[in-house]
Design a protein around this motif. Structure first.
Motif, PDB file in Angstrom:
ATOM      1  N   GLU A 105     -15.594  39.700 -71.293  1.00  0.00           N
ATOM      2  CA  GLU A 105     -16.665  40.404 -70.597  1.00  0.00           C
ATOM      3  C   GLU A 105     -17.198  39.492 -69.498  1.00  0.00           C
ATOM      4  N   VAL A 106     -17.313  40.046 -68.291  1.00  0.00           N
ATOM      5  CA  VAL A 106     -17.852  39.311 -67.147  1.00  0.00           C
ATOM      6  C   VAL A 106     -18.909  40.187 -66.491  1.00  0.00           C
ATOM      7  N   ASP A 107     -20.136  39.717 -66.477  1.00  0.00           N
ATOM      8  CA  ASP A 107     -21.247  40.454 -65.866  1.00  0.00           C
ATOM      9  C   ASP A 107     -21.316  41.905 -66.352  1.00  0.00           C
ATOM     10  N   GLY A 108     -21.087  42.113 -67.626  1.00  0.00           N
ATOM     11  CA  GLY A 108     -21.190  43.436 -68.217  1.00  0.00           C
ATOM     12  C   GLY A 108     -19.949  44.302 -68.088  1.00  0.00           C
ATOM     13  N   ASP A 109     -18.929  43.812 -67.384  1.00  0.00           N
ATOM     14  CA  ASP A 109     -17.673  44.562 -67.228  1.00  0.00           C
ATOM     15  C   ASP A 109     -16.590  43.943 -68.097  1.00  0.00           C
ATOM     16  N   LEU A 110     -15.717  44.790 -68.617  1.00  0.00           N
ATOM     17  CA  LEU A 110     -14.542  44.269 -69.310  1.00  0.00           C
ATOM     18  C   LEU A 110     -13.546  43.778 -68.276  1.00  0.00           C
ATOM     19  N   ALA A 111     -12.893  42.664 -68.599  1.00  0.00           N
ATOM     20  CA  ALA A 111     -11.957  42.060 -67.670  1.00  0.00           C
ATOM     21  C   ALA A 111     -10.749  41.515 -68.428  1.00  0.00           C
ATOM     22  N   SER A 112      -9.638  41.422 -67.707  1.00  0.00           N
ATOM     23  CA  SER A 112      -8.442  40.766 -68.230  1.00  0.00           C
ATOM     24  C   SER A 112      -8.424  39.348 -67.690  1.00  0.00           C
ATOM     25  N   ARG A 113      -8.214  38.414 -68.583  1.00  0.00           N
ATOM     26  CA  ARG A 113      -8.122  37.009 -68.183  1.00  0.00           C
ATOM     27  C   ARG A 113      -6.711  36.525 -68.492  1.00  0.00           C
ATOM     28  N   TYR A 114      -6.062  35.975 -67.488  1.00  0.00           N
ATOM     29  CA  TYR A 114      -4.729  35.400 -67.624  1.00  0.00           C
ATOM     30  C   TYR A 114      -4.867  33.919 -67.321  1.00  0.00           C
ATOM     31  N   ALA A 115      -4.543  33.069 -68.283  1.00  0.00           N
ATOM     32  CA  ALA A 115      -4.731  31.633 -68.072  1.00  0.00           C
ATOM     33  C   ALA A 115      -3.631  30.851 -68.762  1.00  0.00           C
ATOM     34  N   GLY A 116      -3.332  29.701 -68.177  1.00  0.00           N
ATOM     35  CA  GLY A 116      -2.350  28.807 -68.762  1.00  0.00           C
ATOM     36  C   GLY A 116      -1.939  27.746 -67.770  1.00  0.00           C
ATOM     37  N   PRO A 117      -1.118  26.817 -68.229  1.00  0.00           N
ATOM     38  CA  PRO A 117      -0.663  25.742 -67.336  1.00  0.00           C
ATOM     39  C   PRO A 117       0.488  26.199 -66.445  1.00  0.00           C
ATOM     40  N   CYS A 118       0.539  25.654 -65.261  1.00  0.00           N
ATOM     41  CA  CYS A 118       1.673  25.883 -64.370  1.00  0.00           C
ATOM     42  C   CYS A 118       2.889  25.195 -64.984  1.00  0.00           C
ATOM     43  N   PRO A 119       4.014  25.881 -65.104  1.00  0.00           N
ATOM     44  CA  PRO A 119       5.197  25.238 -65.676  1.00  0.00           C
ATOM     45  C   PRO A 119       5.796  24.168 -64.757  1.00  0.00           C
ATOM     46  N   GLY A 120       5.410  24.189 -63.489  1.00  0.00           N
ATOM     47  CA  GLY A 120       5.931  23.210 -62.545  1.00  0.00           C
ATOM     48  C   GLY A 120       5.195  21.885 -62.561  1.00  0.00           C
ATOM     49  N   CYS A 121       3.856  21.947 -62.577  1.00  0.00           N
ATOM     50  CA  CYS A 121       3.078  20.714 -62.462  1.00  0.00           C
ATOM     51  C   CYS A 121       2.024  20.552 -63.559  1.00  0.00           C
ATOM     52  N   GLY A 122       1.846  21.590 -64.373  1.00  0.00           N
ATOM     53  CA  GLY A 122       0.874  21.507 -65.461  1.00  0.00           C
ATOM     54  C   GLY A 122      -0.553  21.842 -65.063  1.00  0.00           C
ATOM     55  N   ALA A 123      -0.790  22.132 -63.777  1.00  0.00           N
ATOM     56  CA  ALA A 123      -2.149  22.475 -63.332  1.00  0.00           C
ATOM     57  C   ALA A 123      -2.627  23.730 -64.054  1.00  0.00           C
ATOM     58  N   ALA A 124      -3.911  23.743 -64.372  1.00  0.00           N
ATOM     59  CA  ALA A 124      -4.502  24.919 -65.014  1.00  0.00           C
ATOM     60  C   ALA A 124      -4.563  26.060 -63.996  1.00  0.00           C
ATOM     61  N   ARG A 125      -4.124  27.229 -64.432  1.00  0.00           N
ATOM     62  CA  ARG A 125      -4.182  28.418 -63.573  1.00  0.00           C
ATOM     63  C   ARG A 125      -4.946  29.499 -64.319  1.00  0.00           C
ATOM     64  N   GLU A 126      -5.708  30.300 -63.573  1.00  0.00           N
ATOM     65  CA  GLU A 126      -6.468  31.383 -64.191  1.00  0.00           C
ATOM     66  C   GLU A 126      -6.652  32.519 -63.193  1.00  0.00           C
ATOM     67  N   PHE A 127      -6.475  33.730 -63.689  1.00  0.00           N
ATOM     68  CA  PHE A 127      -6.735  34.942 -62.927  1.00  0.00           C
ATOM     69  C   PHE A 127      -7.589  35.831 -63.806  1.00  0.00           C
ATOM     70  N   VAL A 128      -8.647  36.416 -63.236  1.00  0.00           N
ATOM     71  CA  VAL A 128      -9.516  37.326 -63.974  1.00  0.00           C
ATOM     72  C   VAL A 128      -9.682  38.584 -63.123  1.00  0.00           C
ATOM     73  N   PHE A 129      -9.401  39.736 -63.739  1.00  0.00           N
ATOM     74  CA  PHE A 129      -9.475  41.021 -63.050  1.00  0.00           C
ATOM     75  C   PHE A 129     -10.339  41.989 -63.846  1.00  0.00           C
ATOM     76  N   ARG A 130     -11.114  42.782 -63.145  1.00  0.00           N
ATOM     77  CA  ARG A 130     -11.881  43.842 -63.785  1.00  0.00           C
ATOM     78  C   ARG A 130     -10.907  44.896 -64.326  1.00  0.00           C
ATOM     79  N   LEU A 131     -11.196  45.429 -65.503  1.00  0.00           N
ATOM     80  CA  LEU A 131     -10.376  46.482 -66.098  1.00  0.00           C
ATOM     81  C   LEU A 131     -10.873  47.856 -65.653  1.00  0.00           C
ATOM     82  N   PRO A 132      -9.974  48.822 -65.513  1.00  0.00           N
ATOM     83  CA  PRO A 132     -10.400  50.174 -65.153  1.00  0.00           C
ATOM     84  C   PRO A 132     -11.049  50.877 -66.345  1.00  0.00           C
ATOM     85  N   GLN A 133     -11.792  51.927 -66.053  1.00  0.00           N
ATOM     86  CA  GLN A 133     -12.411  52.713 -67.120  1.00  0.00           C
ATOM     87  C   GLN A 133     -11.347  53.360 -68.001  1.00  0.00           C
ATOM     88  N   GLN A 134     -10.290  53.861 -67.360  1.00  0.00           N
ATOM     89  CA  GLN A 134      -9.210  54.503 -68.107  1.00  0.00           C
ATOM     90  C   GLN A 134      -7.932  53.702 -67.913  1.00  0.00           C
TER      91      GLN A 134
END
Length: 184
Positions: A37-66
């Motif tokens: 949950e982000v600011d009252g909205d449901l969201a998808s969070r995709y996170a993990g290390p880069c397989p190339g260099c190990g840097a932390a990566r993260e993407f967060v997107f708002r989910l649709p109602q349907q």
């Protein structure tokens, strides 16, 4: 900052694929996903290390109602709204890349190869449907302001005629017609 909407998980994954690691440029990324949950909205969070260099990566997107569940026979990237993640020209580029990998005919293809070619053509047609969502009702073409990425700007500047509604519809229908020929 408001989260951008990922209308389907396919759209979210495509966006991540098109945005490589800032540290090393690696495109491969197999994140763990979760719903938060982000600011009252449901969201998808995709996170993990880069397989190339190990840097932390993260993407967060708002989910649709349907939630839309695409399938092989109906590979949709979203509902009837234009994408907030990819611009019109990026969708055209995606369609081009996918369609260019399809063999020109079925000669010598196994049943599985025909099935995969059919899915690719349906997916390319779906990407063109995404481009068309940026054309305003009654407009003959997708406007320049429907393009905001550097990749998209390059494509739109070089080939603005490819964004005419009639042309997009003909190419989309051609992909659908070709897909029907690859049916088992």
């Amino acid at each position: 900052m408001a989260l951008r909407l990922a209308r389907t998980s396919a759209e979210a994954h495509l966006y991540m694929e098109l945005h490589p690691c800032d540290a090393c440029g690696e495109q491969q990324f197999e994140p763990a996903d979760s719903v938060i949950e982000v600011d009252g909205d449901l969201a998808s969070r995709y996170a993990g290390p880069c397989p190339g260099c190990g840097a932390a990566r993260e993407f967060v997107f708002r989910l649709p109602q349907q939630i839309i569940m695409p399938s092989d026979d109906d590979p949709r990237f979203g509902d009837n709204r234009p994408s907030e993640l990819l611009d019109a020209a990026e969708w055209l580029w995606v369609a081009d890349v996918i369609a260019s990998g399809v063999p020109p005919d079925q000669a010598g293809l196994t049943g599985e190869e025909r099935r995969l070619a059919r899915i690719d053509l349906l997916t390319a047609a779906s990407a063109l449907s995404e481009v068309l969502k940026f054309a305003p009702e009654g407009a003959d073409a997708v406007p320049a302001d429907a393009v905001w990425s550097s990749r998209g700007s390059e494509i739109y500047t070089v080939e603005p005629g490819r964004f005419r509604r009639a042309r997009l519809e003909v190419v989309r229908q051609t992909y659908l017609d070709l897909a029907s020929r690859f049916a088992n």
